[in-house]
Motif scaffolding. Structure first.
Motif, PDB file in Angstrom:
ATOM      1  N   LEU A  64       0.838  -1.201   0.000  1.00 12.92           N
ATOM      2  CA  LEU A  64       0.000   0.000   0.000  1.00 12.92           C
ATOM      3  C   LEU A  64       0.873   1.251   0.000  1.00 12.92           C
ATOM      4  N   LEU A  65       1.976   1.210   0.728  1.00 10.91           N
ATOM      5  CA  LEU A  65       2.936   2.322   0.730  1.00 10.91           C
ATOM      6  C   LEU A  65       3.432   2.605  -0.686  1.00 10.91           C
ATOM      7  N   GLU A  66       3.758   1.564  -1.427  1.00 15.16           N
ATOM      8  CA  GLU A  66       4.236   1.742  -2.801  1.00 15.16           C
ATOM      9  C   GLU A  66       3.154   2.357  -3.684  1.00 15.16           C
ATOM     10  N   PHE A  67       1.892   2.041  -3.414  1.00 15.26           N
ATOM     11  CA  PHE A  67       0.801   2.670  -4.170  1.00 15.26           C
ATOM     12  C   PHE A  67       0.778   4.172  -3.924  1.00 15.26           C
ATOM     13  N   PHE A  68       0.882   4.583  -2.661  1.00 12.79           N
ATOM     14  CA  PHE A  68       0.885   6.014  -2.357  1.00 12.79           C
ATOM     15  C   PHE A  68       2.103   6.706  -2.972  1.00 12.79           C
ATOM     16  N   PHE A  69       3.224   6.009  -3.011  1.00  7.15           N
ATOM     17  CA  PHE A  69       4.396   6.600  -3.661  1.00  7.15           C
ATOM     18  C   PHE A  69       4.170   6.713  -5.168  1.00  7.15           C
ATOM     19  N   GLY A  70       3.419   5.778  -5.750  1.00  2.71           N
ATOM     20  CA  GLY A  70       3.048   5.894  -7.160  1.00  2.71           C
ATOM     21  C   GLY A  70       2.175   7.109  -7.416  1.00  2.71           C
ATOM     22  N   VAL A  71       1.250   7.406  -6.472  1.00  5.36           N
ATOM     23  CA  VAL A  71       0.431   8.619  -6.579  1.00  5.36           C
ATOM     24  C   VAL A  71       1.326   9.855  -6.554  1.00  5.36           C
ATOM     25  N   ALA A  72       2.288   9.870  -5.637  1.00  8.20           N
ATOM     26  CA  ALA A  72       3.196  11.017  -5.523  1.00  8.20           C
ATOM     27  C   ALA A  72       4.031  11.186  -6.786  1.00  8.20           C
ATOM     28  N   THR A  73       4.508  10.091  -7.336  1.00  7.94           N
ATOM     29  CA  THR A  73       5.341  10.163  -8.545  1.00  7.94           C
ATOM     30  C   THR A  73       4.532  10.625  -9.743  1.00  7.94           C
ATOM     31  N   ALA A  74       3.317  10.106  -9.893  1.00  3.46           N
ATOM     32  CA  ALA A  74       2.465  10.522 -11.009  1.00  3.46           C
ATOM     33  C   ALA A  74       2.092  11.998 -10.894  1.00  3.46           C
ATOM     34  N   SER A  75       1.992  12.497  -9.666  1.00  3.32           N
ATOM     35  CA  SER A  75       1.612  13.893  -9.441  1.00  3.32           C
ATOM     36  C   SER A  75       2.774  14.856  -9.640  1.00  3.32           C
ATOM     37  N   GLU A  76       3.960  14.330  -9.900  1.00  3.34           N
ATOM     38  CA  GLU A  76       5.138  15.184 -10.080  1.00  3.34           C
ATOM     39  C   GLU A  76       4.968  16.157 -11.238  1.00  3.34           C
ATOM     40  N   VAL A  77       4.101  15.798 -12.198  1.00 14.79           N
ATOM     41  CA  VAL A  77       3.869  16.674 -13.338  1.00 14.79           C
ATOM     42  C   VAL A  77       3.357  18.041 -12.880  1.00 14.79           C
ATOM     43  N   ALA A  78       2.631  18.081 -11.771  1.00 17.32           N
ATOM     44  CA  ALA A  78       2.105  19.357 -11.272  1.00 17.32           C
ATOM     45  C   ALA A  78       3.238  20.279 -10.837  1.00 17.32           C
ATOM     46  N   TYR A  79       4.288  19.711 -10.264  1.00 16.86           N
ATOM     47  CA  TYR A  79       5.410  20.530  -9.790  1.00 16.86           C
ATOM     48  C   TYR A  79       6.090  21.226 -10.961  1.00 16.86           C
ATOM     49  N   TYR A  80       6.327  20.482 -12.041  1.00 15.78           N
ATOM     50  CA  TYR A  80       7.049  21.056 -13.177  1.00 15.78           C
ATOM     51  C   TYR A  80       6.151  21.851 -14.118  1.00 15.78           C
ATOM     52  N   SER A  81       4.831  21.732 -13.967  1.00 16.54           N
ATOM     53  CA  SER A  81       3.908  22.475 -14.832  1.00 16.54           C
ATOM     54  C   SER A  81       3.403  23.761 -14.200  1.00 16.54           C
TER      55      SER A  81
END
Length: 467
Positions: free
Chosen positions: A99-116
């Motif tokens: 489950l921890l890895e799933f939440f880290f996947g959410v964080a990684t996928a959301s990285e686009v917001a930081y650079y956009s």
């Protein structure tokens, strides 16, 4: 809206979200007394969950980021990172770590917001500068976190759980930061305050003359497909624009070549990074009391990668002619690094070749970024970046299912790295063939131009032809 406040807040967020002292020692922590998981559980059952969740979430989060104007997704990323490291600290067991890895996947996928986000609050003339700030501060945060973790382990002899607690504190600071960001009033696709042609002209004002024709065609095409550019668009219209842009972008042979390498190499890069610590732990097990130097290695790899990225702009090379062959040679170097790490099974050799592997990748991915971004608007760059990352994740997921996951072959880490080395060798062969075809095409073109007779002329004795 002034760019000073959002740039400052983003830099604070990028630094603390990347400062993770526990990251270089994650595998050792999971397989150590705090979590007491086996190598098979960590490598074949826990780590693959990140790949699957990242793949599934990437495109929906990409659209959601633009629709919600970035800030809510930045908050989501900060929240996901905090949950990830709180679970790493407090939770126990196989399912909790999955489950921890799933939440880290959410964080990684959301990285686009930081650079956009930053592109929605600054003018196009400032894109390069603020991008450099945002990327540079994340590299700095990663390097500082790795160095702190290593010093605590080597000098203070701190337990790995202490590194996790410090990472939780850093993630808490990162969680607070995005709440202070102003909410943008425009975005790249759903909410536009100016016409696409205007944006293209602004962002493409510094492109080379050789590519201005392509820019003009790009501008007119987007203008035709974006009737409601001054206001908000619906999902259907955005998807139609994205499809038309996708077809237009990948017609360019040069862009297609660099994008293919980007997708193939990023897939292999993710796999090597995900399982490098498992290889080191197998060769040099911390459970037997051996000292780890993973933090020093990650710090050095990050700093040399940043230096390599900086030096790319000063390399005097005609990428349109020699690009494929450069990709061939350096992809082969990456293959050699991975294979020698696996075959020699020496921890110091592994450390050194890992640093060389990451530095080479950072050099090449920066080249690819420059080559792709030089002929595209910011809107199209976001699209190409997303497509390339999606293809990389599709390939990574396929290899993970077949090679890593217990539901597939479930290979041990040594055999996995043989597969990854062979994978980079195949990439090298592909671009060797592409480079040779390119050189052959250029030579034939020159021969054809040299053999074309001149226009006929009328001499004193009648018509003549100069040859």
């Amino acid at each position: 809206m002034s760019a000073v406040l959002p740039s400052l807040v983003l830099c604070v967020y990028g630094f603390f979200s990347s400062m993770r002292p526990s990251e270089p020692f994650l595998t050792a922590y999971l397989m150590g007394p705090d979590q007491n998981l086996t190598e098979t559980q960590v490598v074949n059952e826990i780590y693959p969950v990140w790949t699957y969740s990242y793949l599934v979430l990437l495109f929906p989060v990409f659209l959601l980021t633009d629709f919600l104007c970035y800030k809510p997704v930045l908050v989501l990323q900060a929240c996901s990172l905090l949950v990830t490291y709180v679970m790493l600290w407090q939770a126990r067991g196989l399912q909790a770590m999955q489950l921890l890895e799933f939440f880290f996947g959410v964080a990684t996928a959301s990285e686009v917001a930081y650079y956009s986000y930053i592109y929605s609050v600054v003018e196009p003339a400032q894109y390069q500068r603020v991008t450099g700030y945002c990327r540079g501060v994340t590299l700095l945060g990663s390097a500082v976190g790795s160095l702190i973790g290593q010093l605590l382990v080597s000098v203070a002899e701190a337990p790995l759980l202490t590194l996790v607690i410090i990472t939780v504190a850093s993630a808490t600071v990162a969680f607070v930061a995005p709440w202070f960001l102003p909410t943008p009033r425009r975005s790249l696709f759903f909410h536009r305050s100016s016409g696409p042609a205007e944006d293209l002209a602004s962002s493409g004002s510094s492109t080379s003359p050789a590519r201005q024709g392509e820019e003009s065609e790009s501008t007119s095409m987007v203008s035709r497909s974006s009737v409601t550019a001054g206001g908000s668009r619906g999902l259907r219209e955005v998807l139609q624009v994205l499809l038309e842009d996708f077809l237009q972008c990948y017609r360019s042979r040069l862009l297609l070549a660099w994008s293919v390498w980007w997708a193939l190499a990023t897939c292999g890069y993710f796999l090597v990074l995900n399982y490098a610590q498992a290889l080191w732990e197998t060769i040099h097990p911390s459970r037997e009391g051996l000292t780890l130097y993973n933090g020093y290695v990650e710090t050095l790899a990050t700093l040399l990668g940043a230096l390599a990225a900086f030096l790319v702009g000063y390399l005097p090379l005609s990428w349109s002619v020699w690009g494929e062959l450069v990709l061939c040679v350096l992809s082969l170097l990456m293959a050699v690094c991975v294979l020698v790490m696996d075959l020699l099974k020496d921890i110091w050799v592994c450390y050194g070749l890992y640093v060389l592997f990451r530095t080479t990748y950072m050099l090449l991915i920066t080249m690819a970024t420059f080559q792709i971004a030089a002929s595209l608007s910011m809107q199209r760059y976001a699209l190409v970046f997303g497509v390339n990352t999606l293809v990389a994740l599709l390939l990574q997921t396929l290899l993970t299912v077949i090679v890593v996951d217990s539901a597939g072959l479930g290979l041990d880490v040594y055999t996995q790295f043989l597969v990854y080395g062979a994978y980079f060798s195949v990439i090298s062969v592909v671009f060797l063939l592409a480079g040779l075809c390119r050189l052959t095409s250029i030579r034939r073109s020159k021969q054809d131009q040299a053999g074309v007779p001149a226009e006929p002329c009328d001499g004193p004795t009648g018509p003549c032809r100069n040859t």
